[in-house]
Design a protein around this motif. Sequence first.
Motif, PDB file in Angstrom:
ATOM      1  N   ALA A  70      -5.745  -4.483  -6.501  1.00 45.56           N
ATOM      2  CA  ALA A  70      -4.808  -4.225  -7.437  1.00 45.56           C
ATOM      3  C   ALA A  70      -4.653  -5.482  -8.660  1.00 45.56           C
ATOM      4  CB  ALA A  70      -3.529  -3.962  -6.795  1.00 45.56           C
ATOM      5  N   ILE A  71      -4.808  -6.517  -7.908  1.00 49.72           N
ATOM      6  CA  ILE A  71      -4.657  -7.805  -8.931  1.00 49.72           C
ATOM      7  C   ILE A  71      -5.824  -7.855  -9.904  1.00 49.72           C
ATOM      8  CG2 ILE A  71      -4.654 -10.350  -9.150  1.00 49.72           C
ATOM      9  CD1 ILE A  71      -3.100 -10.116  -6.139  1.00 49.72           C
ATOM     10  N   SER A  72      -7.072  -7.656  -9.371  1.00 49.71           N
ATOM     11  CA  SER A  72      -8.294  -7.595 -10.480  1.00 49.71           C
ATOM     12  C   SER A  72      -8.049  -6.424 -11.759  1.00 49.71           C
ATOM     13  CB  SER A  72      -9.395  -7.207  -9.698  1.00 49.71           C
ATOM     14  OG  SER A  72      -9.809  -8.311  -8.791  1.00 49.71           O
ATOM     15  N   ILE A  80       1.646  -1.440 -14.996  1.00 51.49           N
ATOM     16  CA  ILE A  80       1.762  -1.533 -13.790  1.00 51.49           C
ATOM     17  C   ILE A  80       1.007  -0.805 -12.965  1.00 51.49           C
ATOM     18  CG2 ILE A  80       3.584   0.140 -13.583  1.00 51.49           C
ATOM     19  CD1 ILE A  80       5.233  -1.619 -11.407  1.00 51.49           C
ATOM     20  N   VAL A  81       0.299  -1.772 -12.030  1.00 55.55           N
ATOM     21  CA  VAL A  81      -0.952  -1.451 -11.108  1.00 55.55           C
ATOM     22  C   VAL A  81      -0.278  -1.257  -9.559  1.00 55.55           C
ATOM     23  CG1 VAL A  81      -3.145  -1.963 -10.447  1.00 55.55           C
ATOM     24  CG2 VAL A  81      -2.504  -2.474 -12.851  1.00 55.55           C
ATOM     25  N   GLY A  82      -0.740  -0.120  -8.965  1.00 55.47           N
ATOM     26  CA  GLY A  82      -0.592  -0.003  -7.453  1.00 55.47           C
ATOM     27  C   GLY A  82      -1.619  -0.207  -6.835  1.00 55.47           C
ATOM     28  N   ALA A  83      -1.682  -0.742  -5.511  1.00 62.64           N
ATOM     29  CA  ALA A  83      -2.798  -0.890  -4.710  1.00 62.64           C
ATOM     30  C   ALA A  83      -3.427   0.162  -4.372  1.00 62.64           C
ATOM     31  CB  ALA A  83      -2.121  -1.756  -3.402  1.00 62.64           C
ATOM     32  N   VAL A  84      -2.608   1.279  -4.172  1.00 62.36           N
ATOM     33  CA  VAL A  84      -3.350   2.674  -3.428  1.00 62.36           C
ATOM     34  C   VAL A  84      -4.342   3.025  -4.675  1.00 62.36           C
ATOM     35  CG1 VAL A  84      -3.241   4.927  -2.631  1.00 62.36           C
ATOM     36  CG2 VAL A  84      -1.564   3.237  -2.110  1.00 62.36           C
ATOM     37  N   GLU A  85      -3.918   3.182  -5.803  1.00 59.22           N
ATOM     38  CA  GLU A  85      -5.001   3.618  -6.823  1.00 59.22           C
ATOM     39  C   GLU A  85      -5.826   2.785  -7.266  1.00 59.22           C
ATOM     40  OE1 GLU A  85      -2.041   5.891 -10.112  1.00 59.22           O
ATOM     41  OE2 GLU A  85      -1.464   3.633  -9.856  1.00 59.22           O
ATOM     42  N   ALA A  86      -5.721   1.372  -7.029  1.00 59.98           N
ATOM     43  CA  ALA A  86      -6.763   0.412  -7.692  1.00 59.98           C
ATOM     44  C   ALA A  86      -7.834   0.404  -6.406  1.00 59.98           C
ATOM     45  CB  ALA A  86      -6.206  -0.898  -7.641  1.00 59.98           C
ATOM     46  N   SER A  87      -7.509   0.490  -5.304  1.00 54.97           N
ATOM     47  CA  SER A  87      -8.771   0.511  -4.063  1.00 54.97           C
ATOM     48  C   SER A  87      -9.200   1.586  -3.884  1.00 54.97           C
ATOM     49  CB  SER A  87      -7.672  -0.088  -2.842  1.00 54.97           C
ATOM     50  OG  SER A  87      -6.893   0.921  -2.500  1.00 54.97           O
ATOM     51  N   PHE A 106       0.849  -1.242   0.018  1.00 54.20           N
ATOM     52  CA  PHE A 106      -0.176   0.003  -0.117  1.00 54.20           C
ATOM     53  C   PHE A 106       0.812   1.453   0.056  1.00 54.20           C
ATOM     54  CE2 PHE A 106      -3.421   2.771   1.399  1.00 54.20           C
ATOM     55  CZ  PHE A 106      -4.467   2.084   0.461  1.00 54.20           C
ATOM     56  N   ASP A 107       1.604   1.374  -1.265  1.00 55.40           N
ATOM     57  CA  ASP A 107       2.545   2.555  -1.285  1.00 55.40           C
ATOM     58  C   ASP A 107       2.756   2.837  -2.855  1.00 55.40           C
ATOM     59  OD1 ASP A 107       4.325   4.373  -0.932  1.00 55.40           O
ATOM     60  OD2 ASP A 107       5.166   3.436   0.764  1.00 55.40           O
ATOM     61  N   ASP A 108       3.596   3.712  -3.193  1.00 60.14           N
ATOM     62  CA  ASP A 108       3.685   3.845  -4.694  1.00 60.14           C
ATOM     63  C   ASP A 108       5.104   3.080  -5.020  1.00 60.14           C
ATOM     64  OD1 ASP A 108       5.080   5.923  -3.448  1.00 60.14           O
ATOM     65  OD2 ASP A 108       4.287   7.306  -4.814  1.00 60.14           O
ATOM     66  N   ILE A 109       5.630   2.436  -4.258  1.00 60.54           N
ATOM     67  CA  ILE A 109       6.973   2.008  -4.340  1.00 60.54           C
ATOM     68  C   ILE A 109       7.337   1.536  -5.722  1.00 60.54           C
ATOM     69  CG2 ILE A 109       8.596   0.113  -3.689  1.00 60.54           C
ATOM     70  CD1 ILE A 109       7.792   0.536  -0.733  1.00 60.54           C
ATOM     71  N   GLY A 110       8.152   2.121  -6.453  1.00 64.97           N
ATOM     72  CA  GLY A 110       8.953   1.597  -7.505  1.00 64.97           C
ATOM     73  C   GLY A 110       7.944   1.806  -8.920  1.00 64.97           C
ATOM     74  N   ILE A 111       6.661   2.527  -8.726  1.00 71.63           N
ATOM     75  CA  ILE A 111       5.891   2.263  -9.531  1.00 71.63           C
ATOM     76  C   ILE A 111       6.014   3.308 -10.855  1.00 71.63           C
ATOM     77  CG2 ILE A 111       3.307   3.064 -10.459  1.00 71.63           C
ATOM     78  CD1 ILE A 111       2.373   1.830  -7.803  1.00 71.63           C
ATOM     79  N   GLY A 112       6.568   4.748 -10.374  1.00 72.27           N
ATOM     80  CA  GLY A 112       6.987   5.750 -11.274  1.00 72.27           C
ATOM     81  C   GLY A 112       8.230   5.215 -12.165  1.00 72.27           C
ATOM     82  N   LEU A 151      -8.507  -1.831   3.305  1.00 70.15           N
ATOM     83  CA  LEU A 151      -7.404  -2.735   3.988  1.00 70.15           C
ATOM     84  C   LEU A 151      -6.142  -1.904   3.396  1.00 70.15           C
ATOM     85  CD1 LEU A 151      -8.875  -5.937   4.385  1.00 70.15           C
ATOM     86  CD2 LEU A 151      -8.921  -4.019   5.981  1.00 70.15           C
ATOM     87  N   GLY A 152      -5.480  -1.171   3.957  1.00 68.79           N
ATOM     88  CA  GLY A 152      -4.205  -0.614   3.630  1.00 68.79           C
ATOM     89  C   GLY A 152      -3.089  -1.138   3.854  1.00 68.79           C
ATOM     90  N   SER A 153      -2.911  -2.497   3.467  1.00 65.60           N
ATOM     91  CA  SER A 153      -1.545  -3.059   3.871  1.00 65.60           C
ATOM     92  C   SER A 153      -1.647  -4.574   2.898  1.00 65.60           C
ATOM     93  CB  SER A 153      -1.232  -3.297   5.079  1.00 65.60           C
ATOM     94  OG  SER A 153      -0.131  -4.156   5.324  1.00 65.60           O
TER      95      SER A 153
END
Length: 239
Positions: A218-220, A106-113, A90-96, A191-193
């Motif tokens: 994020a996986i969906s 590439i999908v991040g969990a924060v954006e998706a949720s 639940f971060d933007d690690i590595g995405i940019g 759920l942010g983790s």
Amino acid sequence: MNESRYLTKFEPTRTRRILVVNPNSNRGLTALVQEAADRVVGQGTVVDAVNPDGGPLSIETLDDRSRAEPLAIDLLARHHGYDAYVMACFDDIGIGSARRFLRAPIVGAVEASVSLARLYAPRFGIVTTVESMVPGIRALTRELGVADRCSVRASGVGVADAASAVSDADARIDAAIEAARNYDGAEVIILGSGGLAGRAEALIRRHGIPVIDSIEAAISLGELAAASSCRMRGYRPTS
């Protein structure tokens, strides 16, 4: 005008492949992420969940992040050829950085949720693990333009403890959800983790409101992105 010539039915021609990266080195958490993927993806999609070696077991501080991010980026760089990628944290690690060299989404969990939560209600809450995660998550909600409608609360359960289901984890998570509902007006909970993956169904039953597993979200979305990626590569206009 015959509109049918503009409508192409895309049939899957091969298996869609998604790489899901857990940026910490906790293999137990990676197993939870793989289980989440197996729950949500459909036939024709294969998910490989991986983690780097030598990084922190959990990412709870800026130092953890600074150690984990280059390892996660290196892992992405060494796994070309997937149809989509997901960062299972639940971060933007590595995405940019990854979007500059990967040739697939590439999908991040924060954006998706957050995108999913906004479909349910105008106000929602994020329940994460430890207090040190809260400032970074709040910064991400500001970047996404939802800080005025989204609260962030820490449950006080560490990432590793959440993943291993320590005895008092449920009670602490329940208390954070109740606070988000009663004091923040949240109508949906994220759920942010990654450590909280797999808990949404039980929490929905206990609290009676929508609860979004950010890793599943994020996986969906990654599966949808993978299908789109395959279609774009295989597209041929009808004559």
